[in-house]
Design a protein around this motif. Structure first.
Motif, PDB file in Angstrom:
ATOM      1  N   THR A  57      -7.859  53.479 -27.544  1.00  0.00           N
ATOM      2  CA  THR A  57      -8.205  53.202 -26.147  1.00  0.00           C
ATOM      3  C   THR A  57      -7.090  53.639 -25.199  1.00  0.00           C
ATOM      4  N   ALA A  58      -5.848  53.353 -25.552  1.00  0.00           N
ATOM      5  CA  ALA A  58      -4.716  53.719 -24.703  1.00  0.00           C
ATOM      6  C   ALA A  58      -4.598  55.229 -24.554  1.00  0.00           C
ATOM      7  N   SER A  59      -4.848  55.959 -25.630  1.00  0.00           N
ATOM      8  CA  SER A  59      -4.771  57.414 -25.569  1.00  0.00           C
ATOM      9  C   SER A  59      -5.816  57.981 -24.612  1.00  0.00           C
ATOM     10  N   ALA A  60      -7.045  57.426 -24.680  1.00  0.00           N
ATOM     11  CA  ALA A  60      -8.108  57.890 -23.781  1.00  0.00           C
ATOM     12  C   ALA A  60      -7.804  57.530 -22.331  1.00  0.00           C
ATOM     13  N   ASP A  61      -7.322  56.308 -22.094  1.00  0.00           N
ATOM     14  CA  ASP A  61      -7.009  55.871 -20.730  1.00  0.00           C
ATOM     15  C   ASP A  61      -5.861  56.662 -20.127  1.00  0.00           C
ATOM     16  N   ARG A  62      -4.918  57.063 -20.957  1.00  0.00           N
ATOM     17  CA  ARG A  62      -3.795  57.850 -20.433  1.00  0.00           C
ATOM     18  C   ARG A  62      -4.287  59.195 -19.903  1.00  0.00           C
ATOM     19  N   ARG A  63      -5.167  59.841 -20.645  1.00  0.00           N
ATOM     20  CA  ARG A  63      -5.681  61.139 -20.209  1.00  0.00           C
ATOM     21  C   ARG A  63      -6.511  60.996 -18.933  1.00  0.00           C
ATOM     22  N   LYS A  64      -7.274  59.913 -18.844  1.00  0.00           N
ATOM     23  CA  LYS A  64      -8.051  59.679 -17.629  1.00  0.00           C
ATOM     24  C   LYS A  64      -7.136  59.471 -16.428  1.00  0.00           C
ATOM     25  N   ALA A  65      -6.070  58.697 -16.627  1.00  0.00           N
ATOM     26  CA  ALA A  65      -5.151  58.394 -15.527  1.00  0.00           C
ATOM     27  C   ALA A  65      -4.471  59.645 -14.996  1.00  0.00           C
ATOM     28  N   GLN A  66      -4.198  60.592 -15.869  1.00  0.00           N
ATOM     29  CA  GLN A  66      -3.527  61.814 -15.443  1.00  0.00           C
ATOM     30  C   GLN A  66      -4.426  62.696 -14.590  1.00  0.00           C
ATOM     31  N   LEU A  67      -5.743  62.424 -14.617  1.00  0.00           N
ATOM     32  CA  LEU A  67      -6.689  63.214 -13.833  1.00  0.00           C
ATOM     33  C   LEU A  67      -7.295  62.423 -12.677  1.00  0.00           C
ATOM     34  N   ASP A  68      -6.857  61.187 -12.494  1.00  0.00           N
ATOM     35  CA  ASP A  68      -7.416  60.305 -11.473  1.00  0.00           C
ATOM     36  C   ASP A  68      -6.470  60.240 -10.279  1.00  0.00           C
ATOM     37  N   SER A  69      -6.936  60.666  -9.124  1.00  0.00           N
ATOM     38  CA  SER A  69      -6.085  60.692  -7.930  1.00  0.00           C
ATOM     39  C   SER A  69      -5.918  59.315  -7.306  1.00  0.00           C
ATOM     40  N   ASN A  70      -6.670  58.311  -7.787  1.00  0.00           N
ATOM     41  CA  ASN A  70      -6.609  56.975  -7.196  1.00  0.00           C
ATOM     42  C   ASN A  70      -5.740  55.990  -7.969  1.00  0.00           C
ATOM     43  N   PRO A  78       6.015  59.242 -14.862  1.00  0.00           N
ATOM     44  CA  PRO A  78       4.879  60.160 -14.693  1.00  0.00           C
ATOM     45  C   PRO A  78       3.551  59.411 -14.713  1.00  0.00           C
ATOM     46  N   LEU A  79       2.506  60.075 -14.241  1.00  0.00           N
ATOM     47  CA  LEU A  79       1.173  59.483 -14.241  1.00  0.00           C
ATOM     48  C   LEU A  79       0.758  59.066 -15.652  1.00  0.00           C
ATOM     49  N   GLY A  80       0.154  57.886 -15.742  1.00  0.00           N
ATOM     50  CA  GLY A  80      -0.352  57.414 -17.027  1.00  0.00           C
ATOM     51  C   GLY A  80       0.697  56.836 -17.943  1.00  0.00           C
ATOM     52  N   SER A  81       1.905  56.599 -17.447  1.00  0.00           N
ATOM     53  CA  SER A  81       2.980  56.088 -18.305  1.00  0.00           C
ATOM     54  C   SER A  81       2.664  54.714 -18.868  1.00  0.00           C
ATOM     55  N   GLU A  82       1.952  53.887 -18.069  1.00  0.00           N
ATOM     56  CA  GLU A  82       1.636  52.548 -18.568  1.00  0.00           C
ATOM     57  C   GLU A  82       0.746  52.622 -19.809  1.00  0.00           C
ATOM     58  N   ALA A 194       5.473  64.182  -3.826  1.00  0.00           N
ATOM     59  CA  ALA A 194       5.487  65.240  -4.844  1.00  0.00           C
ATOM     60  C   ALA A 194       4.428  64.992  -5.908  1.00  0.00           C
ATOM     61  N   ALA A 195       4.252  63.718  -6.263  1.00  0.00           N
ATOM     62  CA  ALA A 195       3.242  63.376  -7.271  1.00  0.00           C
ATOM     63  C   ALA A 195       1.847  63.696  -6.766  1.00  0.00           C
ATOM     64  N   ASN A 196       1.582  63.405  -5.465  1.00  0.00           N
ATOM     65  CA  ASN A 196       0.268  63.713  -4.892  1.00  0.00           C
ATOM     66  C   ASN A 196      -0.009  65.214  -4.933  1.00  0.00           C
ATOM     67  N   ALA A 197       1.012  65.981  -4.572  1.00  0.00           N
ATOM     68  CA  ALA A 197       0.848  67.434  -4.586  1.00  0.00           C
ATOM     69  C   ALA A 197       0.579  67.944  -6.000  1.00  0.00           C
ATOM     70  N   LYS A 198       1.274  67.339  -6.953  1.00  0.00           N
ATOM     71  CA  LYS A 198       1.091  67.736  -8.345  1.00  0.00           C
ATOM     72  C   LYS A 198      -0.320  67.412  -8.823  1.00  0.00           C
ATOM     73  N   ARG A 202      -3.231  69.918 -10.155  1.00  0.00           N
ATOM     74  CA  ARG A 202      -3.851  69.730 -11.460  1.00  0.00           C
ATOM     75  C   ARG A 202      -5.370  69.719 -11.342  1.00  0.00           C
ATOM     76  N   ASP A 203      -5.880  69.044 -10.271  1.00  0.00           N
ATOM     77  CA  ASP A 203      -7.329  68.972 -10.080  1.00  0.00           C
ATOM     78  C   ASP A 203      -7.937  70.359  -9.880  1.00  0.00           C
ATOM     79  N   SER A 204      -7.178  71.239  -9.243  1.00  0.00           N
ATOM     80  CA  SER A 204      -7.718  72.565  -8.939  1.00  0.00           C
ATOM     81  C   SER A 204      -7.735  73.485 -10.154  1.00  0.00           C
ATOM     82  N   THR A 205      -7.058  73.087 -11.210  1.00  0.00           N
ATOM     83  CA  THR A 205      -6.986  73.954 -12.399  1.00  0.00           C
ATOM     84  C   THR A 205      -7.482  73.234 -13.638  1.00  0.00           C
ATOM     85  N   ARG A 206      -8.512  72.391 -13.448  1.00  0.00           N
ATOM     86  CA  ARG A 206      -9.008  71.619 -14.593  1.00  0.00           C
ATOM     87  C   ARG A 206      -9.656  72.494 -15.655  1.00  0.00           C
ATOM     88  N   ASP A 207     -10.082  73.686 -15.267  1.00  0.00           N
ATOM     89  CA  ASP A 207     -10.718  74.549 -16.251  1.00  0.00           C
ATOM     90  C   ASP A 207      -9.694  75.122 -17.221  1.00  0.00           C
TER      91      ASP A 207
END
Length: 735
Positions: A57-70, A78-82, A194-198, A202-207
């Motif tokens: 579950t933690a592995s899946a949630d980490r990947r989701k967090a790295q793609l979630d702008s909210n 870094p994003l998803g560290s928790e 800087a994190a927001n810009a990053k 990332r969102d623009s290059t999801r492919d």
């Protein structure tokens, strides 16, 4: 942490989101505590299943967090560290459960998981170091390569503001970082932007490959060019070199060279280490508190655990791929213990357990500095006392802290006080059967050390009812206590026959329970020891034509005291009682069989007597006994068959311990840790310099470390590994 795991389970099952990574991690930790406190197979299986679920579950949630702008964006991590931390914590606990499993395959998988957890935790702490560099205005270095998994053993930095007010007293708690706060706030805003810009980029290059920019990843992705297998096949790759572990046993001795492990990295300087107190503005967000305290707990625990691997298990370092670092690990645990959450409580429990069990088991330890209150080596008595008081205040209903208080009293050679604490706690039993069993086991050990044979036997028989870890050991110690009581009874005493019957019953019963538990596909070391000892006595019964009670050789209870290092906990009167017990063996009046004893039994007596003499500070006598009855004896006479083969390597360790104690000897009657000097002579160590004593100590310890496989080598190896670490630290201090 208040001994109410059922309430914890109930609370986690009915939260607003009981299937979150945090809830599942909590459920896994509850099962983990039950498993490690009692070692029951069914509880260990439950813990393994829960932790595997939490890991997924933690592995899946980490990947989701790295793609979630909210999601929450930390200025530090870094994003998803928790979620990365949840994943690493699950892996770490799962690895411990796997190693405690009876399967060798599961054990190896467990050690491999430690390596994977290391990668994640190392990345989190690297993020903290980068953050501290940024607020101090320094340029950021390039990312540390994950190839460099080996941690350094160089001196770590002090921890400010230890629990209870011990530590840096130059400023009130939480105020020593105030000059940085304005810079912190400014850099937090910059980091967030800087994190927001990053994230937008990332969102623009999801492919594209999402993992290309991830700060965290599963460690097995490190081998992205290699073919993966579903099952672990016994091969470990380190820096491109494949090691085949499948064809050899885990217990075989090998030499680990520096080139087998990645190169060491230098620790960051003090101003780059995030060691602020909980009330600092740096920890204004609870997610940052969770990440920081959890990463310090897990990484600290990992470094300390690996540093304790004895020489006999050197092959495990090839699986793990990095060395431990006891000093740095302890400092991380002290930092985590400041925080009033589950991570802080677990860090406190780990620290107290380490100092009272591991350090209490060793003899060659660093000197404590009278001026450095942040010292973590040796036994920092004041810091441990403050930590224990803090933990008992936070969790007043837990019996675990009462157990640690008893252990603390025993460490300070106040065994009667320790027993009184355990007796009082037994009136208010913990709802956890596992904790009750731990208290009873500790009670039995302390009774053994103060030579209360009736209480010792009674306590270990009670352990049989409370815990199923090693019934062979419990029955053996109970029987050994009755042997000692039998020898103290004169023939007219009506209790003499009763003690003989009980001793015979329990000692012959012990081997029947041996082998029922295994550790990494091996019998428990004490089970092997007990089985051989009883076979030896049965053989002597047939050979000498005597009753079982009369062929038992040198006091088996004093032998148990040695292997649990009870001599270190005894006061002088109790040590003299042990000498009296040992004197029975080579006195032909009560013991007419002594003239029949072989060299290995005489060596057992010599090692026990020398160890007792060392703790009394009678070093010349200790050395004389060892040289005459162990070191001068042909090695072939001390091993093979039913002989006690542990005496020679332990004698070498004891010689090293004498050298270490004598390095600061100055004249007659000098008080040092471990005993009182009664040897004469002036200067340092009777004519030798401290350097000369340490060099001689290193020689003895090196020989003990390289000894061939022998009975209880892993247990003795813990003392040897601690000695090696101490000697290395001493060399670093004088270089």
């Amino acid at each position: 942490m208040n001994d109410d795991l059922q309430a914890a389970d109930d609370g986690l099952a009915h939260g607003p989101d009981p299937n979150s990574s945090f809830h599942k991690l909590g459920k896994g930790m509850v099962a983990f505590l039950r498993a490690t406190l009692g070692f029951e197979p069914e509880v260990m299986r439950e813990a393994s299943d829960r932790l595997a679920d939490a890991e997924t579950t933690a592995s899946a949630d980490r990947r989701k967090a790295q793609l979630d702008s909210n999601v929450y964006r930390s200025a530090i991590y870094p994003l998803g560290s928790e979620f990365a931390l949840c994943h690493a914590q699950s892996q770490l606990m799962s690895a411990v459960v796997a190693v405690l499993n009876e399967s060798l395959t599961e054990g190896i998988r467990g050690f491999y998981k430690l390596r994977k957890a290391f990668v994640t935790l190392n990345t989190i702490l690297d993020a903290e170091n980068k953050y501290m560099r940024s607020i101090s205005g320094e340029s950021l270095p390039s990312n540390r390569s994950v190839d460099s998994l080996r941690s350094t053993r160089s001196a770590a930095q002090p921890v400010n503001g230890a629990p209870g007010g011990l530590g840096d007293q130059s400023a009130p708690p939480g105020k020593h970082e105030e000059p940085l706060l304005d810079t912190v706030r400014q850099n937090e805003a910059k980091a967030a932007a800087a994190a927001n810009a990053k994230a937008e980029d990332r969102d623009s290059t999801r492919d594209e490959d999402d993992d290309a920019d991830d700060d965290f990843y599963d460690a097995d992705e490190y081998y992205d060019e290699k073919q993966k297998t579903e099952e672990y096949t016994g091969h470990i790759e380190i820096d491109g070199v494949v090691k085949d572990l499948a064809k050899s046993s885990m217990e075989s001795n090998i030499t680990i060279n520096d080139q087998d492990l990645p190169p060491a990295k230098t620790l960051p300087p003090n101003h780059q280490i995030l060691n602020h107190d909980p009330d600092s503005d740096v920890f204004s967000n609870p997610i940052d508190v969770f990440i920081h305290s959890g990463a310090n707990l897990c990484f600290g625990l990992l470094l300390v655990m690996i540093s304790m691997i004895p020489p006999a298990f050197g092959k495990l370092l090839l699986i793990i791929g990095f060395h431990g670092d006891r000093d740095r690990g302890l400092r991380l645990l002290w930092q985590a213990s400041k925080f009033h959450n589950i991570n802080g409580a677990m860090a406190g429990l780990t620290l107290l357990g380490f100092y009272h069990a591991v350090v209490g088991f060793a003899d060659i330890l660093p000197d404590l500095s009278a001026t450095d209150s942040s010292n973590v080596q040796g036994y920092p008595k004041q810091r441990c006392e403050a930590l224990l008081q803090d933990m008992r205040t936070r969790h007043p209903k837990s019996q675990l802290w009462i157990l640690e208080e008893a252990r603390m009293q025993a460490m300070n050679r106040r065994l009667s006080t320790a027993l009184s604490i355990l007796e009082s706690s037994s009136k208010n039993k913990s709802p956890l059967k596992q904790v009750e069993a731990l208290n009873m086991f500790e009670k039995g050990l302390n009774a053994m050390y103060i030579h209360d044979y009736a209480l010792c036997a009674e306590s270990f028989i009670e352990c049989v009812k409370l815990n199923n870890w090693s019934h062979a050991l419990y029955y053996y110690i109970a029987g050994a206590a009755h042997v000692e009581a039998y020898r103290h009874c004169a023939p007219p005493d009506p209790d003499r026959e009763m003690h003989a019957e009980k001793a015979t019953e329990y000692l012959r019963l012990a081997p029947k329970y041996a082998g029922k538990k295994k550790f990494m596909a091996r019998q428990l070391p004490f089970d092997v020891f007990v089985t051989r000892k009883v076979k030896k006595w049965e053989h002597r019964c047939d050979q000498w034509g005597l009753s079982f009670i009369d062929v038992v050789g040198v006091s088996p209870l004093e032998e148990m005291i040695l292997f649990w290092n009870g001599y270190r906990r005894m006061d002088d009167a109790q040590l003299r009682t042990s000498l009296d017990n040992l004197a029975w063996s080579d006195n032909p009046n009560p013991n007419s069989t002594w003239k029949k004893e072989e060299s290995d039994e005489r060596a057992v007596l010599a090692v026990l007597r020398a160890t007792t003499l060392r703790h009394l500070g009678r070093w010349d006598e200790a050395v004389e006994v060892l040289r005459k009855d162990v070191l001068a004896v042909d090695k072939a006479q001390l091993k093979g068959g039913l002989r006690d083969d542990w005496t020679a390597p332990v004698a070498h360790y004891e010689m090293g311990a004498v050298c270490w104690m004598r390095r600061r000897e100055r004249g007659s009657g000098t008080k040092i840790e471990g005993g009182n000097s009664t040897n004469g002579g002036g200067g340092v160590g009777k004519g030798k310099t401290e350097e000369e004593w340490v060099k001689e100590c290193e020689g003895w310890i090196e020989k003990a470390a390289k000894w061939e496989s022998y009975e209880l080598d892993a247990r003795v190896g813990l003392k040897v590994a601690t000695a090696q670490d101490t000697l290395k630290k001493w060399r670093e201090g004088v270089s």
